[in-house]
Design an enzyme around this catalytic site. Structure first.
Site, PDB file in Angstrom:
ATOM      1  CE  LYS A 166       2.221  -1.591  -5.854  1.00 22.75           C
ATOM      2  NZ  LYS A 166       3.116  -2.507  -5.156  1.00 22.75           N
ATOM      3  CE  LYS A 234      -6.031  -2.239  -5.367  1.00 19.38           C
ATOM      4  NZ  LYS A 234      -4.874  -1.449  -5.028  1.00 19.38           N
TER       5      LYS A 234
HETATM    6  P1  NAP Z   1      -6.145  -3.167   3.631  1.00 21.16           P
HETATM    7  O1  NAP Z   1      -5.500  -3.786   4.828  1.00 21.16           O
HETATM    8  O2  NAP Z   1      -7.297  -3.838   3.001  1.00 21.16           O
HETATM    9  O3  NAP Z   1      -6.579  -1.673   4.067  1.00 21.16           O
HETATM   10  C1  NAP Z   1      -7.343  -0.881   3.218  1.00 21.16           C
HETATM   11  C2  NAP Z   1      -7.598   0.454   3.880  1.00 21.16           C
HETATM   12  O4  NAP Z   1      -8.420   1.249   3.001  1.00 21.16           O
HETATM   13  C3  NAP Z   1      -8.358   0.334   5.208  1.00 21.16           C
HETATM   14  O5  NAP Z   1      -7.919   1.357   6.071  1.00 21.16           O
HETATM   15  C4  NAP Z   1      -9.804   0.581   4.749  1.00 21.16           C
HETATM   16  O6  NAP Z   1     -10.647   1.037   5.769  1.00 21.16           O
HETATM   17  C5  NAP Z   1      -9.585   1.671   3.721  1.00 21.16           C
HETATM   18  N1  NAP Z   1     -10.708   1.839   2.803  1.00 21.16           N
HETATM   19  C6  NAP Z   1     -11.222   0.933   1.940  1.00 21.16           C
HETATM   20  N2  NAP Z   1     -12.251   1.464   1.238  1.00 21.16           N
HETATM   21  C7  NAP Z   1     -12.390   2.739   1.683  1.00 21.16           C
HETATM   22  C8  NAP Z   1     -13.259   3.797   1.348  1.00 21.16           C
HETATM   23  N3  NAP Z   1     -14.212   3.657   0.410  1.00 21.16           N
HETATM   24  N4  NAP Z   1     -13.093   4.983   1.984  1.00 21.16           N
HETATM   25  C9  NAP Z   1     -12.137   5.123   2.922  1.00 21.16           C
HETATM   26  N5  NAP Z   1     -11.279   4.169   3.307  1.00 21.16           N
HETATM   27  C10 NAP Z   1     -11.403   2.976   2.679  1.00 21.16           C
HETATM   28  O7  NAP Z   1      -5.098  -2.878   2.474  1.00 21.16           O
HETATM   29  P2  NAP Z   1      -3.503  -2.685   2.523  1.00 21.16           P
HETATM   30  O8  NAP Z   1      -2.855  -3.998   2.293  1.00 21.16           O
HETATM   31  O9  NAP Z   1      -3.123  -1.836   3.666  1.00 21.16           O
HETATM   32  O10 NAP Z   1      -3.322  -1.856   1.153  1.00 21.16           O
HETATM   33  C11 NAP Z   1      -3.578  -0.464   1.048  1.00 21.16           C
HETATM   34  C12 NAP Z   1      -3.117   0.011  -0.318  1.00 21.16           C
HETATM   35  O11 NAP Z   1      -1.716  -0.250  -0.470  1.00 21.16           O
HETATM   36  C13 NAP Z   1      -3.824  -0.702  -1.482  1.00 21.16           C
HETATM   37  O12 NAP Z   1      -4.025   0.178  -2.550  1.00 21.16           O
HETATM   38  C14 NAP Z   1      -2.824  -1.784  -1.863  1.00 21.16           C
HETATM   39  O13 NAP Z   1      -2.980  -2.189  -3.213  1.00 21.16           O
HETATM   40  C15 NAP Z   1      -1.507  -1.083  -1.606  1.00 21.16           C
HETATM   41  N6  NAP Z   1      -0.375  -1.971  -1.317  1.00 21.16           N
HETATM   42  C16 NAP Z   1      -0.513  -3.036  -0.469  1.00 21.16           C
HETATM   43  C17 NAP Z   1       0.581  -3.858  -0.226  1.00 21.16           C
HETATM   44  C18 NAP Z   1       0.489  -5.083   0.660  1.00 21.16           C
HETATM   45  O14 NAP Z   1       1.369  -5.944   0.536  1.00 21.16           O
HETATM   46  N7  NAP Z   1      -0.480  -5.216   1.530  1.00 21.16           N
HETATM   47  C19 NAP Z   1       1.828  -3.571  -0.815  1.00 21.16           C
HETATM   48  C20 NAP Z   1       1.944  -2.471  -1.636  1.00 21.16           C
HETATM   49  C21 NAP Z   1       0.830  -1.674  -1.891  1.00 21.16           C
HETATM   50  P3  NAP Z   1     -11.452  -0.023   6.705  1.00 21.16           P
HETATM   51  O15 NAP Z   1     -10.513  -0.370   7.827  1.00 21.16           O
HETATM   52  O16 NAP Z   1     -12.637   0.745   7.133  1.00 21.16           O
HETATM   53  O17 NAP Z   1     -11.813  -1.204   5.843  1.00 21.16           O
END
Ligand code: NAP
Length: 295
Positions: A166, A234
């Site tokens: 990844k 990140k």
């Molecule tokens: P996001 O919308 O920012 O959501 C992040 C999630 O993590 C939220 O549920 C947040 O909770 C939780 N979180 C953050 N810090 C935490 C902690 N210390 N303890 C527990 N929960 C915590 O991010 P996302 O886009 O869904 O991405 C999630 C993951 O998938 C990341 O690692 C990202 O790199 C990966 N990813 C994202 C994409 C994309 O296009 N968006 C594509 C592939 C992979 P809260 O609601 O409380 O903030």
């Protein structure tokens, strides 16, 4: 299957919804209250969601978040039982993944790293592509869940290899997008009509899925987050860290990191990473837009 889904952000909420829609029994948990999924049981803390589950699926921001969800206060750890599988779709450090997997292995729990690509649109449509590290038996058991959330699964090797892959994938997305954004900025400054240039790009060997995904948003000047800039930054840092650990030089990515650092300093961290274009525009004194839109 009985699934605990931990983390309902941009990606996780759609993924958990697709599990429910495929008929799985899902318990969800999110750090901040107020996020839930129709048809799933909402849990007060990770351990509560995990009790009685066959599979624990995580999709949280970063390495520290995964550690807290698994081993922090109220975390999954005490509720883990022999035979369970942990699947992690967060993008985190490959070396930390190995440490987490070793900690739960002693309890008879399998650990599969299953980061994905496809962003918000593919998560909603159940069209994600997973790159997975883990043993064959665990992967076979996860097949119905992968099918509910995605369209393809690439088995990259043992635990940790999904995350390693990844980082190499997002390295390319960051560099391809930055190349695209720099090209658009230069072309706009030289007076080229961007709407004429986009079909040319896609007809040529420059063609890319990154351009397919991002061009419509750029033309609308919509920089709301599909993949937030803070998360791409990140991933850039994770790739640079892994490169340092393994004595690999990545000068292109180092240059892109500097652009992201400035963008974050300027308050763009919660916008989509496509917003790095606006920084280039500011430096060039030009805005990339369709000629028709500028009239
Ligand atoms: P996001 O919308 O920012 O959501 C992040 C999630 O993590 C939220 O549920 C947040 O909770 C939780 N979180 C953050 N810090 C935490 C902690 N210390 N303890 C527990 N929960 C915590 O991010 P996302 O886009 O869904 O991405 C999630 C993951 O998938 C990341 O690692 C990202 O790199 C990966 N990813 C994202 C994409 C994309 O296009 N968006 C594509 C592939 C992979 P809260 O609601 O409380 O903030």
């Amino acid at each position: 299957m009985r699934v605990a889904f931990l983390g309902l952000g941009i990606m996780g909420r759609s993924m958990a919804t697709n599990l429910v829609n495929a008929g799985h029994e899902v318990a969800v948990w999110n750090r901040s209250a107020g996020k839930d999924v129709d048809g799933a049981r909402t849990s007060a803390y990770p351990g509560d969601a995990v009790a009685g589950a066959e599979v624990v699926w995580m999709c949280v921001s970063d390495t520290k978040a995964v550690e807290q969800v698994l081993f922090g206060q109220g975390g999954a750890d005490p509720a883990l039982n022999e035979g369970m599988i942990i699947a992690d779709s967060s993008t985190i450090s490959p070396s930390a993944t190995l440490r987490f997997a070793a900690r739960v292995k002693a309890r008879g729990v399998s650990y599969v790293d299953a980061p994905m690509t496809g962003s918000k649109i593919a998560a909603e449509a159940g069209n994600l592509i997973f790159m997975v590290g883990g043993d064959e038996a665990a992967l076979a058991r996860l097949q119905p869940l992968f099918q509910a959330m995605g369209k393809q699964v690439f088995h990259m090797g043992e635990t940790g290899k999904g995350q390693a892959t990844k980082l190499a994938m997002n390295l390319q997305i960051a560099l391809i997008y930055e190349g695209f954004a720099e090209a658009l900025t230069l072309a706009a400054k030289l007076g080229v009509d961007i709407e004429k240039m986009l079909p040319l790009i896609q007809a040529s060997m420059v063609r890319s899925g990154v351009v397919d995904y991002k061009a419509p948003f750029i033309l609308k000047r919509d920089f709301s987050p599909n993949f937030p800039l803070r998360l791409m930054l990140k991933d850039i840092r994770l790739a640079l860290e892994a490169a340092k650990e393994s004595r690999v030089r990545l000068p292109g990515l180092e240059a892109v990191e500097e652009v992201y650092d400035v963008a974050a300093e300027e308050g763009q961290q919660d916008l989509d990473y496509a917003a790095t274009l606006t920084l280039l525009e500011k430096w060039a004194g030009v805005e990339v837009k369709a000629k028709a839109a500028s009239k």
